[in-house]
Enzyme design. Sequence first.
Site, PDB file in Angstrom:
ATOM      1  N   ARG A 155      -3.594  10.687   0.590  1.00  0.00           N
ATOM      2  CA  ARG A 155      -3.001  10.093  -0.609  1.00  0.00           C
ATOM      3  C   ARG A 155      -3.891  10.410  -1.802  1.00  0.00           C
ATOM      4  NH1 ARG A 155       1.364   7.186  -0.259  1.00  0.00           N
ATOM      5  NH2 ARG A 155       1.902   6.055   1.635  1.00  0.00           N
ATOM      6  N   GLY A 156      -3.322  10.309  -2.978  1.00  0.00           N
ATOM      7  CA  GLY A 156      -4.138  10.391  -4.181  1.00  0.00           C
ATOM      8  C   GLY A 156      -4.016  11.711  -4.902  1.00  0.00           C
ATOM      9  N   GLY A 182       4.681  10.307  -5.931  1.00  0.00           N
ATOM     10  CA  GLY A 182       3.341  10.527  -6.480  1.00  0.00           C
ATOM     11  C   GLY A 182       2.947  11.994  -6.363  1.00  0.00           C
ATOM     12  N   ILE A 210      10.297   8.215   3.738  1.00  0.00           N
ATOM     13  CA  ILE A 210      11.163   7.458   4.653  1.00  0.00           C
ATOM     14  C   ILE A 210      11.855   6.330   3.892  1.00  0.00           C
ATOM     15  CG2 ILE A 210       9.845   7.959   6.750  1.00  0.00           C
ATOM     16  CD1 ILE A 210       8.831   4.980   6.538  1.00  0.00           C
ATOM     17  N   ASP A 211      11.319   5.990   2.713  1.00  0.00           N
ATOM     18  CA  ASP A 211      11.910   4.883   1.945  1.00  0.00           C
ATOM     19  C   ASP A 211      13.189   5.306   1.214  1.00  0.00           C
ATOM     20  OD1 ASP A 211       9.763   3.461   2.806  1.00  0.00           O
ATOM     21  OD2 ASP A 211       8.700   3.433   0.898  1.00  0.00           O
ATOM     22  N   ARG A 256       8.529  -0.237   0.530  1.00  0.00           N
ATOM     23  CA  ARG A 256       7.665  -0.827  -0.497  1.00  0.00           C
ATOM     24  C   ARG A 256       8.470  -1.347  -1.689  1.00  0.00           C
ATOM     25  NH1 ARG A 256       2.398   1.152  -1.031  1.00  0.00           N
ATOM     26  NH2 ARG A 256       3.010   3.188  -0.250  1.00  0.00           N
TER      27      ARG A 256
HETATM   28  O1  F6P Z   1       5.807   5.314   1.055  1.00  0.00           O
HETATM   29  C1  F6P Z   1       6.398   5.176   2.289  1.00  0.00           C
HETATM   30  C2  F6P Z   1       5.823   4.036   3.056  1.00  0.00           C
HETATM   31  O2  F6P Z   1       6.444   4.086   4.267  1.00  0.00           O
HETATM   32  C3  F6P Z   1       5.984   2.647   2.429  1.00  0.00           C
HETATM   33  O3  F6P Z   1       7.172   1.996   2.762  1.00  0.00           O
HETATM   34  C4  F6P Z   1       4.785   1.945   2.943  1.00  0.00           C
HETATM   35  O4  F6P Z   1       4.411   0.884   2.122  1.00  0.00           O
HETATM   36  C5  F6P Z   1       3.765   3.014   2.934  1.00  0.00           C
HETATM   37  O5  F6P Z   1       4.429   4.204   3.245  1.00  0.00           O
HETATM   38  C6  F6P Z   1       2.596   2.720   3.820  1.00  0.00           C
HETATM   39  O6  F6P Z   1       1.847   3.887   4.020  1.00  0.00           O
HETATM   40  P1  F6P Z   1       0.252   3.955   4.044  1.00  0.00           P
HETATM   41  O7  F6P Z   1      -0.211   2.791   4.858  1.00  0.00           O
HETATM   42  O8  F6P Z   1      -0.023   5.275   4.649  1.00  0.00           O
HETATM   43  O9  F6P Z   1      -0.185   3.849   2.629  1.00  0.00           O
END
Ligand code: F6P
Length: 442
Positions: A155-156, A182, A210-211, A256
């Site tokens: 991430r990031g 992002g 997936i969201d 989320r």
């Molecule tokens: O962004 C997709 C997602 O599945 C969100 O629903 C969830 O909050 C998040 O990923 C959690 O991912 P991680 O724990 O890797 O940040």
Amino acid sequence: MTPGTADLTVRTLGECRIDSPLVALPADGPTTEHYVREDDRVLFDDTLQMVAARGLDSRELPGFEPTGPRRKIFFQPSKTRVGIVTCGGLCPGLNDVIRGLVRELNDHYGVKKIYGFRNGYQGFISKYGREVVELTPQSVSGINEYGGTILGTSRGEQDADEIVDCLEHMSINVLFVIGGDGSMRGALRIADTVQERNLKIAVVGVPKTIDNDIPYIDQSFGFQTAFAKATESIRGASVEARAVPNGVGLVHVMGRHSGFIACYAALANNDADYVLIPEVPFELDGENGFLAHLRRRVERRGRAVVVAAEGAGQEFLADATHPGHDASGNRRLRDIGQFLRHRIADHFAEHGLEMNMKYIDPSYAIRSVPANPYDSVHCIRLAHAAVHAAMAGRTAMVVGRWRGRFVHVPISLAISKRNQVDPHGDLWMSVLEATGQPRTFG
Ligand code: F6P
């Protein structure tokens, strides 16, 4: 904002002068499955009301550029060097997309130099020391059988200038970014930096979530696999709740900001009595609150199943010690599942009513699995579309499906807002019909 023609226009690196190796596929006629006329468009609007609201004649109707091979391409395949990167959280189908890109580039365009950058945007930054891997049809053979991504992820954001430095040093002409909103913001910064430096590097995204929260895309790859996996938890919670007196099955699923997983999983087996999503605020307490409603339902029917998306009811959990944001800039969420678990138990206890709670949180299990066959098909078609777009010099765009047709969507549009369940739309209406829950609590 209703997008107009300018918002739907995809950037190109320049005129296409090179005959496409796929020239044998396209027929001569109008747009077909295998050939897209450069001047054709997929209409943005699909109802008479939408068209009428613009007050336009049909020639002015905004439309997306359709995907597909062009007769003329921008890059000379034998000299083209390609980079692929996967960013953000896991999603079923990442390996399918990687494999689809490599196979299409190699088999149909004859592009031999394909490099995988490891662990998301970190893969371009020297201080992380991530190795670059060469991708060939052999090295990607069979990877679609596995969940996750062979390239790893992170991430990031990372500095766009340093990423473009790396692309320049490696003489990369095309970069495919497979990632969420992002990551697509990052991809746009890369494409802008490329443009500022007057370079000819195509940046094409394959949106992953997936969201299902990327806008102007009917459905993102991996979403179907993820919600199908979540239905197993709802089924389990339902079986457990039926087996005990006053059983309550509580299922906490990812989502989320958008409750699509919760809605689709709940509709799939029709066992849920309540679906709680971030888009629809609810009251917990009071005679018309969620807890009282649930208690009455259990008293009446002897059981109930509740599906809660992780972003639902966050207002109940806000406090001064908020855990901040993750590396992608997403606000860290409190655990609504555990919160509801305790509040439901307390509520039944306060009313002196027996209740047997079974709590299931499938968590990462819904996104770490391989893609199901539907998503695998979706992935390979997106991969093919992305390759055709990039080879024809398109940039700062993502591939997606809009009203059933594969199209090029400018990244700026794909990150302009979030796709969410419309509380006044037909999906939420279906959820209300299937669960029998009221439109609002409180
Ligand atoms: O962004 C997709 C997602 O599945 C969100 O629903 C969830 O909050 C998040 O990923 C959690 O991912 P991680 O724990 O890797 O940040």
